[in-house]
Design a protein around this motif. Structure first.
Motif, short mmCIF file in Angstrom:
data_model
loop_
_atom_site.label_atom_id
_atom_site.label_comp_id
_atom_site.label_asym_id
_atom_site.label_seq_id
_atom_site.Cartn_x
_atom_site.Cartn_y
_atom_site.Cartn_z
N ILE A 270 2.57 12.70 10.63
CA ILE A 270 1.34 13.39 10.75
C ILE A 270 0.46 13.40 9.58
CG2 ILE A 270 0.40 15.78 11.71
CD1 ILE A 270 2.87 16.09 13.23
N THR A 271 0.99 13.77 8.56
CA THR A 271 0.25 13.85 7.35
C THR A 271 -0.51 12.58 7.02
OG1 THR A 271 1.94 15.40 6.33
CG2 THR A 271 0.49 14.48 4.74
N VAL B 51 -6.64 10.00 7.33
CA VAL B 51 -7.32 8.93 7.69
C VAL B 51 -8.26 9.30 8.58
CG1 VAL B 51 -7.25 6.72 8.67
CG2 VAL B 51 -5.20 7.33 7.37
N ASN B 52 -9.67 9.11 8.17
CA ASN B 52 -10.95 9.64 8.88
C ASN B 52 -11.40 8.45 9.80
OD1 ASN B 52 -13.02 11.33 10.06
ND2 ASN B 52 -14.37 10.83 8.36
N LYS B 53 -10.35 8.07 10.87
CA LYS B 53 -10.66 6.89 11.63
C LYS B 53 -10.28 7.38 13.13
CE LYS B 53 -12.23 4.32 8.43
NZ LYS B 53 -13.78 3.59 8.42
N ARG B 54 -10.69 6.40 13.97
CA ARG B 54 -10.40 6.67 15.23
C ARG B 54 -9.23 5.99 15.52
NH1 ARG B 54 -15.30 3.78 18.49
NH2 ARG B 54 -14.54 4.81 20.25
N LEU B 55 -8.25 6.77 16.20
CA LEU B 55 -6.71 6.52 16.38
C LEU B 55 -6.21 6.05 17.88
CD1 LEU B 55 -5.10 9.18 13.87
CD2 LEU B 55 -5.99 6.70 13.33
N ILE C 152 0.87 -1.14 -0.16
CA ILE C 152 0.01 0.05 -0.01
C ILE C 152 1.00 1.26 -0.05
CG2 ILE C 152 -1.64 -1.29 1.15
CD1 ILE C 152 -0.84 0.42 3.70
N GLU C 153 0.34 2.40 -0.59
CA GLU C 153 0.93 3.63 -0.62
C GLU C 153 0.76 4.57 0.53
OE1 GLU C 153 3.33 4.54 -2.76
OE2 GLU C 153 3.08 2.75 -4.00
N ASN C 154 -0.52 4.28 1.18
CA ASN C 154 -0.84 5.18 2.60
C ASN C 154 -1.72 4.09 3.38
OD1 ASN C 154 -3.14 5.99 1.25
ND2 ASN C 154 -1.77 7.26 0.00
N LEU C 155 -2.15 4.66 4.60
CA LEU C 155 -3.13 4.14 5.41
C LEU C 155 -4.56 4.06 4.47
CD1 LEU C 155 -2.24 5.03 8.80
CD2 LEU C 155 -2.27 2.65 7.95
#
Length: 214
Positions: free
Chosen positions: A37-38, A43-47, A5-8
């Motif tokens: 940070i970027t 990612v619009n998820k709970r972290l 994958i390239e990003n989360l």
């Protein structure tokens, strides 16, 4: 099948929340990794953050914020030090006289605040050895303390490492693989030990009801 994958965001839609390990993932111990940070802001998820730190959650959350992460980016920070502190505070861990081995001076005194616990340098007088880390300048100090420990039944060692490990010297061999208990012969007794699912504490912080895809 392994997927590169390239990003989360490539896989984030599969999950309800993302739990990130602290060291080696977010930062190198002193500096946050470029792009961390970027990547998370996209990612619009709970972290949540999980760490094997022997310190409590608060100091670790402050450390992360001090490196540059937004204060409210992570819904939960769970450490092994926090898990053990909560275990003692709620009575799940009964030992109250602890002989600490720490990485830095004052670590145990800071950690123990709010608990009805006595710290002692005398391992023979302790209910358990609290291993929070190895001293930076004296790696042999921990070995010397443990070598002086009397091998009496009921003696326990609690170790804050990649998991929260608890070992107790008892008269009987106990093996219960279904719950992660195992035994080793030590002297005239058996060293019974197990490790906790500290990541489960992070799960509980994120979701009290229902299932959560992590």
């Amino acid at each position: 099948m392994t997927k590169v994958i390239e990003n989360l965001s490539d896989i984030s839609d599969r999950f309800d929340a993302i739990v990130l390990y602290q060291w080696g993932v977010l930062h190198d111990g002193t500096t946050l990794y470029p792009g961390a940070i970027t990547a998370l802001c996209g990612v619009n998820k709970r972290l949540a953050v999980l760490s094997n730190s022997g310190k409590r959650a608060g100091p670790n959350a402050s450390r992360i914020t001090g490196m540059g992460f937004p204060e409210r980016m992570f819904e939960c920070v769970m450490t092994l030090g926090e898990a053990l502190w909560q275990g003692i505070a709620t009575g799940r861990v009964a030992h109250r006289i602890l002989c600490p081995i720490t990485r830095g001076p004052g670590d145990a005194e800071t950690w123990v605040k709010g608990l009805d616990v006595v710290l002692t340098p005398d391992v023979a007088a302790a209910d358990a050895v609290l291993l929070m880390g190895l001293p930076d300048r004296d790696a042999d100090a921990a070995e010397q303390i443990l070598a002086a420990a009397p091998l009496r039944l009921g003696m326990a060692v609690t170790s804050l490492g990649t998991t929260l490990a608890i070992k107790l010297l008892g008269p009987d061999r106990i093996d219960a693989p279904e719950i992660g208990l195992y035994s080793h012969r030590l002297g005239e007794g058996w060293l019974v030990g197990g490790t906790s699912n500290t990541g489960g504490a992070c799960y509980c912080k994120l979701s009290i009801q229902g299932n959560l895809r992590l």
